[in-house]
Enzyme design. Sequence first.
Site, PDB file in Angstrom:
ATOM      1  N   ASN A 126       8.186 -19.092  -2.467  1.00  0.00           N
ATOM      2  CA  ASN A 126       6.992 -19.385  -1.668  1.00  0.00           C
ATOM      3  C   ASN A 126       5.801 -18.592  -2.211  1.00  0.00           C
ATOM      4  O   ASN A 126       5.983 -17.493  -2.741  1.00  0.00           O
ATOM      5  CB  ASN A 126       7.233 -18.998  -0.203  1.00  0.00           C
ATOM      6  CG  ASN A 126       8.196 -19.938   0.480  1.00  0.00           C
ATOM      7  OD1 ASN A 126       8.271 -21.123   0.158  1.00  0.00           O
ATOM      8  ND2 ASN A 126       8.967 -19.418   1.427  1.00  0.00           N
ATOM      9  N   CYS A 129      13.376 -26.582  -0.015  1.00  0.00           N
ATOM     10  CA  CYS A 129      13.121 -25.771   1.175  1.00  0.00           C
ATOM     11  C   CYS A 129      14.056 -26.242   2.279  1.00  0.00           C
ATOM     12  O   CYS A 129      14.278 -27.443   2.446  1.00  0.00           O
ATOM     13  CB  CYS A 129      11.668 -25.919   1.604  1.00  0.00           C
ATOM     14  SG  CYS A 129      11.254 -25.030   3.128  1.00  0.00           S
ATOM     15  N   HIS A 130      14.597 -25.297   3.053  1.00  0.00           N
ATOM     16  CA  HIS A 130      15.572 -25.674   4.077  1.00  0.00           C
ATOM     17  C   HIS A 130      14.977 -25.860   5.470  1.00  0.00           C
ATOM     18  O   HIS A 130      15.720 -26.050   6.435  1.00  0.00           O
ATOM     19  CB  HIS A 130      16.702 -24.637   4.140  1.00  0.00           C
ATOM     20  CG  HIS A 130      16.227 -23.231   4.357  1.00  0.00           C
ATOM     21  ND1 HIS A 130      16.902 -22.140   3.867  1.00  0.00           N
ATOM     22  CD2 HIS A 130      15.155 -22.722   5.000  1.00  0.00           C
ATOM     23  CE1 HIS A 130      16.272 -21.034   4.202  1.00  0.00           C
ATOM     24  NE2 HIS A 130      15.205 -21.371   4.904  1.00  0.00           N
ATOM     25  N   HIS A 187       6.311 -26.394   4.786  1.00  0.00           N
ATOM     26  CA  HIS A 187       6.225 -25.601   6.010  1.00  0.00           C
ATOM     27  C   HIS A 187       5.287 -26.217   7.044  1.00  0.00           C
ATOM     28  O   HIS A 187       5.081 -25.623   8.107  1.00  0.00           O
ATOM     29  CB  HIS A 187       5.814 -24.151   5.714  1.00  0.00           C
ATOM     30  CG  HIS A 187       6.866 -23.393   4.965  1.00  0.00           C
ATOM     31  ND1 HIS A 187       6.590 -22.296   4.188  1.00  0.00           N
ATOM     32  CD2 HIS A 187       8.211 -23.585   4.868  1.00  0.00           C
ATOM     33  CE1 HIS A 187       7.710 -21.841   3.643  1.00  0.00           C
ATOM     34  NE2 HIS A 187       8.711 -22.615   4.044  1.00  0.00           N
TER      35      HIS A 187
END
Length: 465
Positions: free
Chosen positions: A150, A172-173, A208
């Site tokens: 990130n 990304c999880h 995000h």
Amino acid sequence: MKRIKIAYIGGGSKMWARVFMSDLAVAQGLSGEIALYDIDVPAAERNAKIGAYINADPKTNSKFDYKVYTDIEHALEGADWVVISILPATFKEMRSDVHAPEEYGIYQSVGDTAGPGGVLRAMRTVPLYEGFAQKIKEICPDAWVINFTNPMSICVKTLYDVFPEIKAFGCCHEVFHAQEFLCCVLKEIKGIDVHRSKIYTDACGVNHFTWITKANYGDIDLLALIPEFEQKFFEQGYCEQEGHGQFDFLTDPFCYGNNVKMDLFNRYGALAAAGDRHLAEFMPRGWYLKDPETVKAWKFNLTTVDYREKQQAERVAETIEMAEGRKPFPVVKSAEEAVELMKAVMGFETVVSNVNMPNMGQMPQLPLGSIVETNCVFSNGQVKPVAANPLPKAVINMVYRANGNIETCYEGIKERNLDKIYLSFANQALCDGLSRKDSGELFKKMCYNTKEYLEPYFHLNSFKG
């Protein structure tokens, strides 16, 4: 058995490398070399020793030769895959990213993607990624590249800008956790208990700040079940993460009660896919991050750098124990999907999952070339983005602002233009309400706080404010 070479930049990682190594071990049909490259050579050497223990574990299906490299050139030589997961700078710099803005009434729950902390972290990260991309272009141009670092969007942006032909995607999880949340909704309302892999979600946005507009289990509309779920659980909160209890947000700084997610769903009619700690940083600071009391009321946490330092020390100690054989390494499959995506690209199977890639039209509401997070099909040497459903107008307005900040920040860093970077800094949602004087003062202060990692690339006294 397919033999491959994986170059791991950041191979001394105390978390991501070990997760990746374990997932590779339990996979079927692979072998080869993992080249561990890290500026912290002893950390990479410890992971190599752990790799030897992994190979000896009876649960291991795919064995790899773990080799430590002290130069990136030899690590990349002959690589079929390149994995990047680094911490740009140290916790000293992260402390400034996260906590310096508090003097101006700005609280950050993560501080690595959006907000003032996200901008400063990007300033330290992009120059490193410029170098990584150039080395990949020169040494292993045909390799596939997976990014875990990130700020995700700007890292992937850098890779493609320096090397347009690169084959890269960012994993990304956060969307996985949203899928777990929807599984909890399904279980609590319908009594159906399934793994998140059994549900379908249509997600798009920027990393995000990705939103789900459609979610189904068979013919059951999962989004339609959320209002009833909220009636039962909004007041008390509900931590969805696999392996955690409903109220773990009370004790674990990385957990949350999904109240921000449910509140945003009520307001906008789409499900924000990231965890509450990330989502709050894209919204006006008076909503969820006004002060620590407000954060507590919304049932998430301000993850302090003190906590991160403590956690890192524990991980280092654990890694040393594992490397020395005093503590067993658990060879188990994690919830991450990177290895499955790799195997799909290598022709073992077809997988659909969300990743971060340049917008080639899969998200028409954002400009082409922007780094967007959508579903993609992974199969036999290809990664093909899937066209996403449009976001509601009010949502895309917010996502467009976030994407614009990413683009402006990247342009400023690429040009080494502090005044342009500042435009992105001042336009962060968490900076709303700051005077021009205060935002300029804060930006300058944060730059000088991390000058050791910025001065090789930027003239800090060039900022006009």
